[in-house]
Design a protein around this motif. Structure first.
Motif, mmCIF file in Angstrom:
data_model
loop_
_atom_site.group_PDB
_atom_site.id
_atom_site.type_symbol
_atom_site.label_atom_id
_atom_site.label_comp_id
_atom_site.label_asym_id
_atom_site.label_seq_id
_atom_site.Cartn_x
_atom_site.Cartn_y
_atom_site.Cartn_z
ATOM 1 N N PHE A 153 -16.303 91.905 82.057
ATOM 2 C CA PHE A 153 -16.518 90.552 82.575
ATOM 3 C C PHE A 153 -16.511 89.530 81.433
ATOM 4 O O PHE A 153 -15.920 88.453 81.565
ATOM 5 C CB PHE A 153 -17.841 90.490 83.337
ATOM 6 N N ALA A 154 -17.170 89.829 80.325
ATOM 7 C CA ALA A 154 -17.247 88.886 79.215
ATOM 8 C C ALA A 154 -15.862 88.629 78.611
ATOM 9 O O ALA A 154 -15.504 87.484 78.308
ATOM 10 C CB ALA A 154 -18.205 89.408 78.150
ATOM 11 N N ILE A 155 -15.070 89.687 78.445
ATOM 12 C CA ILE A 155 -13.723 89.517 77.880
ATOM 13 C C ILE A 155 -12.845 88.707 78.831
ATOM 14 O O ILE A 155 -12.112 87.799 78.412
ATOM 15 C CB ILE A 155 -13.108 90.890 77.587
ATOM 16 N N SER A 156 -12.917 89.005 80.118
ATOM 17 C CA SER A 156 -12.103 88.271 81.093
ATOM 18 C C SER A 156 -12.514 86.808 81.159
ATOM 19 O O SER A 156 -11.656 85.907 81.226
ATOM 20 C CB SER A 156 -12.235 88.921 82.470
ATOM 21 N N ALA A 157 -13.811 86.534 81.131
ATOM 22 C CA ALA A 157 -14.273 85.148 81.162
ATOM 23 C C ALA A 157 -13.833 84.385 79.907
ATOM 24 O O ALA A 157 -13.441 83.223 79.983
ATOM 25 C CB ALA A 157 -15.789 85.106 81.315
ATOM 26 N N SER A 160 -13.965 88.044 88.369
ATOM 27 C CA SER A 160 -14.616 87.917 89.673
ATOM 28 C C SER A 160 -14.731 89.258 90.371
ATOM 29 O O SER A 160 -15.777 89.591 90.953
ATOM 30 C CB SER A 160 -13.831 86.928 90.549
ATOM 31 N N VAL A 161 -13.654 90.059 90.315
ATOM 32 C CA VAL A 161 -13.691 91.379 90.956
ATOM 33 C C VAL A 161 -14.726 92.270 90.271
ATOM 34 O O VAL A 161 -15.492 92.994 90.935
ATOM 35 C CB VAL A 161 -12.289 92.018 90.920
ATOM 36 N N THR A 162 -14.777 92.238 88.951
ATOM 37 C CA THR A 162 -15.782 93.027 88.224
ATOM 38 C C THR A 162 -17.187 92.570 88.563
ATOM 39 O O THR A 162 -18.100 93.385 88.754
ATOM 40 C CB THR A 162 -15.537 92.907 86.713
ATOM 41 N N GLN A 193 -4.512 65.024 89.132
ATOM 42 C CA GLN A 193 -5.911 65.011 89.554
ATOM 43 C C GLN A 193 -6.266 66.270 90.341
ATOM 44 O O GLN A 193 -7.371 66.811 90.187
ATOM 45 C CB GLN A 193 -6.186 63.762 90.386
ATOM 46 N N ILE A 194 -5.358 66.752 91.173
ATOM 47 C CA ILE A 194 -5.619 67.988 91.916
ATOM 48 C C ILE A 194 -5.753 69.167 90.956
ATOM 49 O O ILE A 194 -6.632 70.034 91.114
ATOM 50 C CB ILE A 194 -4.498 68.233 92.940
ATOM 51 N N THR A 195 -4.898 69.221 89.944
ATOM 52 C CA THR A 195 -4.980 70.315 88.969
ATOM 53 C C THR A 195 -6.278 70.235 88.176
ATOM 54 O O THR A 195 -6.908 71.262 87.887
ATOM 55 C CB THR A 195 -3.774 70.255 88.012
ATOM 56 N N PHE A 196 -6.702 69.027 87.816
ATOM 57 C CA PHE A 196 -8.007 68.855 87.162
ATOM 58 C C PHE A 196 -9.134 69.383 88.054
ATOM 59 O O PHE A 196 -10.072 70.028 87.574
ATOM 60 C CB PHE A 196 -8.250 67.380 86.841
ATOM 61 N N ALA A 197 -9.052 69.099 89.339
ATOM 62 C CA ALA A 197 -10.080 69.572 90.269
ATOM 63 C C ALA A 197 -10.094 71.101 90.348
ATOM 64 O O ALA A 197 -11.168 71.716 90.422
ATOM 65 C CB ALA A 197 -9.847 68.970 91.651
ATOM 66 N N LEU A 198 -8.926 71.732 90.317
ATOM 67 C CA LEU A 198 -8.870 73.198 90.330
ATOM 68 C C LEU A 198 -9.515 73.790 89.075
ATOM 69 O O LEU A 198 -10.260 74.779 89.149
ATOM 70 C CB LEU A 198 -7.416 73.658 90.453
ATOM 71 N N VAL A 199 -9.229 73.177 87.924
ATOM 72 C CA VAL A 199 -9.833 73.661 86.680
ATOM 73 C C VAL A 199 -11.350 73.484 86.709
ATOM 74 O O VAL A 199 -12.112 74.377 86.304
ATOM 75 C CB VAL A 199 -9.214 72.932 85.469
ATOM 76 N N ALA A 200 -11.809 72.331 87.185
ATOM 77 C CA ALA A 200 -13.256 72.098 87.267
ATOM 78 C C ALA A 200 -13.926 73.079 88.225
ATOM 79 O O ALA A 200 -15.040 73.557 87.957
ATOM 80 C CB ALA A 200 -13.522 70.660 87.719
ATOM 81 N N THR A 201 -13.256 73.418 89.327
ATOM 82 C CA THR A 201 -13.807 74.405 90.261
ATOM 83 C C THR A 201 -13.920 75.779 89.604
ATOM 84 O O THR A 201 -14.923 76.491 89.771
ATOM 85 C CB THR A 201 -12.931 74.493 91.517
ATOM 86 N N GLY A 202 -12.896 76.158 88.848
ATOM 87 C CA GLY A 202 -12.962 77.430 88.136
ATOM 88 C C GLY A 202 -14.082 77.475 87.121
ATOM 89 O O GLY A 202 -14.785 78.491 87.000
ATOM 90 N N LEU A 234 -1.998 79.247 86.094
ATOM 91 C CA LEU A 234 -1.734 80.540 86.728
ATOM 92 C C LEU A 234 -2.064 81.689 85.777
ATOM 93 O O LEU A 234 -2.604 82.723 86.202
ATOM 94 C CB LEU A 234 -0.271 80.612 87.174
ATOM 95 N N PHE A 235 -1.727 81.517 84.490
ATOM 96 C CA PHE A 235 -2.082 82.552 83.517
ATOM 97 C C PHE A 235 -3.600 82.733 83.436
ATOM 98 O O PHE A 235 -4.109 83.855 83.333
ATOM 99 C CB PHE A 235 -1.533 82.187 82.141
ATOM 100 N N ALA A 236 -4.340 81.608 83.471
ATOM 101 C CA ALA A 236 -5.802 81.686 83.383
ATOM 102 C C ALA A 236 -6.421 82.280 84.639
ATOM 103 O O ALA A 236 -7.531 82.840 84.587
ATOM 104 C CB ALA A 236 -6.387 80.296 83.129
ATOM 105 N N SER A 237 -5.737 82.167 85.765
ATOM 106 C CA SER A 237 -6.297 82.712 87.004
ATOM 107 C C SER A 237 -6.300 84.244 87.019
ATOM 108 O O SER A 237 -7.088 84.851 87.754
ATOM 109 C CB SER A 237 -5.507 82.189 88.206
ATOM 110 N N ILE A 238 -5.437 84.879 86.202
ATOM 111 C CA ILE A 238 -5.394 86.361 86.190
ATOM 112 C C ILE A 238 -6.680 86.935 85.600
ATOM 113 O O ILE A 238 -7.351 87.761 86.253
ATOM 114 C CB ILE A 238 -4.145 86.833 85.422
ATOM 115 N N PRO A 239 -7.107 86.574 84.377
ATOM 116 C CA PRO A 239 -8.390 87.103 83.887
ATOM 117 C C PRO A 239 -9.580 86.632 84.709
ATOM 118 O O PRO A 239 -10.583 87.337 84.815
ATOM 119 C CB PRO A 239 -8.469 86.605 82.442
ATOM 120 N N MET A 240 -9.481 85.440 85.312
ATOM 121 C CA MET A 240 -10.581 84.997 86.155
ATOM 122 C C MET A 240 -10.711 85.879 87.384
ATOM 123 O O MET A 240 -11.818 86.180 87.844
ATOM 124 C CB MET A 240 -10.372 83.536 86.566
#
Length: 260
Positions: free
Chosen positions: A61-65, A176-178, A29-38, A166-172
């Motif tokens: 930005f579009a490619i990273s998203a 975000s930085v862009t 459930q915590i991991t689901f909440a992290l994904v929903a927040t992203g 964790l892999f998905a957090s890298i392009p995100m």
């Protein structure tokens, strides 16, 4: 290790695996909440994206998203497998266990009656307590073994899901930085946001058109006749004048008595 020690071990292991099941469910459930927040953050950035900004920044930005969404789908796949479709085995209810014990007692009475009627074909007596203990021992052993396998499988799926998160957090992070570095937010206070009121703009355009027509007519010496609407109803004419009514004169004198 004797059977009694094993029984205690299987009993503790059974309740331990039930606690592990609850902890795994909480982690999922915590991991689901992290994904929903992203997803919420990405949705906001996409909705408020300034498409008039630097084109290269928008492309990054579009490619990273897009990569973030693709990798998060793999994470969600393993999360779903860790959350649904896992069947646990539980101990029988006390009522079922007591019903089994009553059946054993009735069977013991039948065996005793049979042995008394046919002593030549005597059957071994039924030990109710031993059979109930064996029944509970087998249930604890089987349930503990099965639940351990289920928890191990769920833990593995949850580990894979967190790895893809964790892999998905890298392009995100890149998106975000862009988004922040190039100020891609259209509602940023550093940008002028045009506000257009269509009703006011329409009225102003109508007034402008009338003023231009009036200015043109003044230059040409043409009298402007006001436009009459199709549904225009003229006011009623003034009523005719009537003479003033004759004033009434009341007899305010007292009436004389009859004897006077």
């Amino acid at each position: 290790m004797n059977k009694e020690r094993l029984f205690e071990l299987y009993e503790k292991l059974y309740f331990h695996e039930m606690e592990v099941r609850e902890r795994i469910t909480g982690r999922v459930q915590i991991t689901f909440a992290l994904v929903a927040t992203g997803y919420t953050i990405l949705s906001y950035m996409l909705r408020m994206l300034d498409y008039t900004a630097l084109r290269s920044a928008i492309m990054v930005f579009a490619i990273s998203a897009s990569l973030t969404f693709l990798l998060s789908f793999v994470c969600l796949y393993f999360l779903v497998r860790a959350f649904w479709g896992n069947t646990y085995k539980g101990m029988p209810s006390p009522i079922k266990t007591d019903e089994y014990r009553e059946k054993l007692i009735a069977h013991k009475k039948e065996i005793e009656d049979y042995n008394s009627s046919y002593p030549s074909n005597r059957q071994p007596e039924v030990d109710v307590d031993s059979l109930v203990a064996d029944h509970l021992y087998q249930k604890f052993r089987d349930c503990s073994a099965h639940n351990t396998e289920v928890n191990d499988r769920r833990s593995q799926q949850l580990h894979r899901a967190f790895k893809w998160l964790l892999f998905a957090s890298i392009p995100m992070l890149v998106a975000s930085v862009t988004y922040i570095a190039h100020d891609l937010d259209v509602s940023s206070p550093r940008k002028e946001t045009p506000i257009v009121d269509l009703s006011v703009a329409t009225e102003l355009n109508g007034i402008k058109t009338k003023l231009e027509a009036l200015n043109l007519s003044l230059k040409q010496g043409v009298k402007i006749v006001p436009e009459v609407e199709d549904n225009y109803v003229p006011p009623p004419p003034p009523p005719p004048q009537e003479p003033d009514a004759r004033p009434l004169v009341e007899d305010n004198y007292p009436t004389p008595n009859a004897g006077e």
